[in-house]
Design a protein around this motif. Structure first.
Motif, PDB file in Angstrom:
ATOM      1  N   TYR A  52      20.948 -50.982   5.682  1.00  0.00           N
ATOM      2  CA  TYR A  52      20.050 -51.483   6.738  1.00  0.00           C
ATOM      3  C   TYR A  52      18.713 -50.728   6.802  1.00  0.00           C
ATOM      4  N   THR A  53      18.320 -50.075   5.706  1.00  0.00           N
ATOM      5  CA  THR A  53      17.070 -49.318   5.691  1.00  0.00           C
ATOM      6  C   THR A  53      15.855 -50.204   5.954  1.00  0.00           C
ATOM      7  N   TRP A  54      15.791 -51.338   5.260  1.00  0.00           N
ATOM      8  CA  TRP A  54      14.648 -52.241   5.446  1.00  0.00           C
ATOM      9  C   TRP A  54      14.655 -52.868   6.848  1.00  0.00           C
ATOM     10  N   VAL A  55      15.824 -53.118   7.376  1.00  0.00           N
ATOM     11  CA  VAL A  55      15.928 -53.646   8.744  1.00  0.00           C
ATOM     12  C   VAL A  55      15.362 -52.639   9.742  1.00  0.00           C
ATOM     13  N   ALA A  56      15.731 -51.373   9.558  1.00  0.00           N
ATOM     14  CA  ALA A  56      15.245 -50.314  10.436  1.00  0.00           C
ATOM     15  C   ALA A  56      13.734 -50.149  10.332  1.00  0.00           C
ATOM     16  N   MET A  57      13.201 -50.270   9.123  1.00  0.00           N
ATOM     17  CA  MET A  57      11.752 -50.171   8.933  1.00  0.00           C
ATOM     18  C   MET A  57      11.036 -51.327   9.629  1.00  0.00           C
ATOM     19  N   PHE A  58      11.604 -52.529   9.520  1.00  0.00           N
ATOM     20  CA  PHE A  58      11.024 -53.703  10.185  1.00  0.00           C
ATOM     21  C   PHE A  58      11.002 -53.508  11.695  1.00  0.00           C
ATOM     22  N   ALA A  59      12.121 -53.026  12.249  1.00  0.00           N
ATOM     23  CA  ALA A  59      12.195 -52.789  13.693  1.00  0.00           C
ATOM     24  C   ALA A  59      11.208 -51.711  14.124  1.00  0.00           C
ATOM     25  N   GLY A  60      11.105 -50.641  13.340  1.00  0.00           N
ATOM     26  CA  GLY A  60      10.177 -49.564  13.670  1.00  0.00           C
ATOM     27  C   GLY A  60       8.737 -50.031  13.703  1.00  0.00           C
ATOM     28  N   LEU A  61       8.337 -50.839  12.721  1.00  0.00           N
ATOM     29  CA  LEU A  61       6.967 -51.364  12.687  1.00  0.00           C
ATOM     30  C   LEU A  61       6.729 -52.332  13.846  1.00  0.00           C
ATOM     31  N   GLY A  62       7.760 -53.127  14.169  1.00  0.00           N
ATOM     32  CA  GLY A  62       7.630 -54.062  15.301  1.00  0.00           C
ATOM     33  C   GLY A  62       7.415 -53.332  16.609  1.00  0.00           C
ATOM     34  N   PHE A  63       8.192 -52.283  16.855  1.00  0.00           N
ATOM     35  CA  PHE A  63       8.017 -51.503  18.079  1.00  0.00           C
ATOM     36  C   PHE A  63       6.646 -50.815  18.116  1.00  0.00           C
ATOM     37  N   PHE A  64       6.168 -50.356  16.957  1.00  0.00           N
ATOM     38  CA  PHE A  64       4.851 -49.715  16.917  1.00  0.00           C
ATOM     39  C   PHE A  64       3.759 -50.702  17.302  1.00  0.00           C
TER      40      PHE A  64
END
Length: 484
Positions: free
Chosen positions: A419-431
């Motif tokens: 789920y690394t790419w999922v976590a990166m997507f969520a992190g960028l969305g929150f930013f």
């Protein structure tokens, strides 16, 4: 005969900005002439009585209670879909793909909100009480019929589409009613009400997991359906509005609001927030399982997420009342982005996932209580219903696609980094969510300066044109005379 005038002066209020002088004259329809028995004419402003928000009362708190319980039963119950999803994937119940199940979860979360303006119009021609009851009835039918589904298309219609419309009908009216009853503690009570999601998530996830183990998925859905209809019926009887004083507008689409700069920025804030929030919520259980733990252990992650929601939403509401919902939103979602990059991506053990679930649940659900607190700051209370309905369209559409994006981004191989790419997507969305909140905050500060810090609940200056230069100048403003 001498006329006595009892009211605020009707002279124009002048506001100066970089583009020159713009005059604002109060709407004469908000004043009414009354002829007392002594023959003198008294002009009374209805604005004072319309916007004298009581900050509570019995019916105000009943609306908060109803908001809490509908959040408990709807959004809290909906988080249990991650338990159903894990069960479907494990047993391949409908011989369908993971994308099918994720799409159904997305439909349940957001398809009904795509038609939120219609829901707003329905509230206007009937009542909030009727709409909430009808939404509960649709959820009951959706959950009960889904327990008999044999084909995937049947699950699409029941658990997906019908459930989505039921959730939307119950969830749309009440958050827009609560601000009519509270002023000083508005954010606090809104986030207290939305905190019911956390309690519901805890109870439903634990209970449904146990029921599935003992009696199977079908009975879990049937029991949930009866709980939903009982709670929604009670809440529909407890709702009271102050519509006769506020005179809210129930337009399906208000183009004046829709194409305004602050509303469009708020919609972007919603898009980024929901893409990240729903993706994170629906990925937690399987992300934990990918580390090598059981489905039961994975379910604890989403339970801790909901513990965070239960405690966090009322807590962040206190800060929101003190510093302003937009300011707190910017801080929260920048920090949520940091959690995704610093905890979720490198997580390799159960303790880290549990801590991440608790922390992210504590803060990320702030959006649900913040929206009805932010919207009056932009358009005023009278246009709250219309603006809130349009905002739900974007929120719902984002919720529909989020689970699909989450599954599409995960790696095929079950491994710790799945789920690394999922976590990166969520992190960028929150930013990006935090950045949009920062821009909206700068706009409101600039508008306050132009209008002389007028009460935004009245919406008198909702259409003022704020120069872009002033917005940029106030992006990093720390102190402000009025909370934002």
């Amino acid at each position: 005969m001498t006329a006595e005038i009892v009211s605020k002066d009707l002279s124009s209020e002048k506001s100066h900005n970089d583009e020159g002088i713009r005059e604002y004259t109060r709407d004469p329809e908000t004043f009414m002439g009354e002829k007392p028995s002594d023959g003198t004419m008294t002009r009374v402003s209805t604005r004072a009585s319309d916007f004298a928000i009581p900050d509570g009362t019995f019916w105000g708190w009943m609306c908060v209670f109803s908001y809490f319980m509908t959040s408990f039963i709807c959004w809290g119950g909906n988080t249990a879909f991650s338990i159903y999803l894990s069960n479907y994937l494990e047993h391949n119940t409908f011989n369908a793909s993971a994308v099918d199940y994720a799409t159904i979860g997305g439909l349940a979360f957001g398809v009904g909100f795509v038609f939120a303006p219609v829901n707003t119009y329905l509230v206007g021609i009937t009542s909030a009480n009727f709409v909430v009851f009808f939404g509960g009835l649709l959820q009951f039918v959706a959950l009960f019929t889904s327990s008999y589904c044999k084909e995937i298309w049947q699950l699409y219609l029941s658990q997906g589409v019908l459930m989505g419309f039921g959730l939307a009908l119950v969830s749309t009216p009440i958050p827009a009613i609560v601000p009519q009853w509270f002023d000083k503690y508005r954010s606090r009570v809104l986030l207290l009400g939305s905190g019911g999601t956390g309690l519901g998530g805890i109870m439903f996830n634990l209970a449904i997991q146990k029921i599935i183990e003992e009696w199977g998925v079908a009975w879990a859905r049937r029991i949930q359906s009866f709980v939903v209809i009982v709670v929604c019926t009670v809440c529909s009887l407890l709702i009271r509005t102050r519509d006769e004083k506020i005179k809210p507008e129930f337009k399906a689409i208000d183009t004046q609001i829709l194409f305004s700069f602050p509303f469009m920025v708020m919609l972007l804030w919603l898009v980024f927030t929901m893409l990240a929030y729903v993706t994170t919520q629906y990925s937690m259980t399987n992300s934990t399982v990918a580390l090598g733990y059981s489905a039961s252990q994975g379910s604890i992650t989403i339970v801790l997420f909901n513990v965070g929601v239960l405690i966090g939403r009322p807590s962040t509401g206190v800060f929101s009342d003190k510093f302003g919902p937009v300011t707190v939103s910017a801080c929260i979602y920048f920090f949520s982005s940091l959690l995704c990059f610093a905890m979720w991506i490198p997580a390799r053990n159960l303790a880290t996932m549990y801590a991440f679930g608790l922390l992210v649940g504590f803060i990320t659900g702030f959006v649900f209580g913040a929206v009805p607190a932010i919207v009056p700051r932009i358009v005023g209370l009278r246009k709250l219903q219309a603006a809130y309905g349009m905002a739900w369209v974007i929120l719902g559409a984002s919720g529909v696609v989020s689970p699909v994006i989450g599954l599409a981004l995960r790696k095929d191989k079950v491994e710790p980094g799945q789920y690394t790419w999922v976590a990166m997507f969520a992190g960028l969305g929150f930013f990006m969510s935090g950045f949009c909140a920062l821009v909206l905050r700068a706009y409101i500060i600039a508008k306050d300066k132009l209008t002389g810090f007028k009460n935004s609940d009245r919406g008198e200056h909702s259409q003022i044109k704020v120069p872009m230069g002033m917005i940029i100048e106030n992006l990093l403003t720390v102190k402000h005379k009025k909370k934002v």
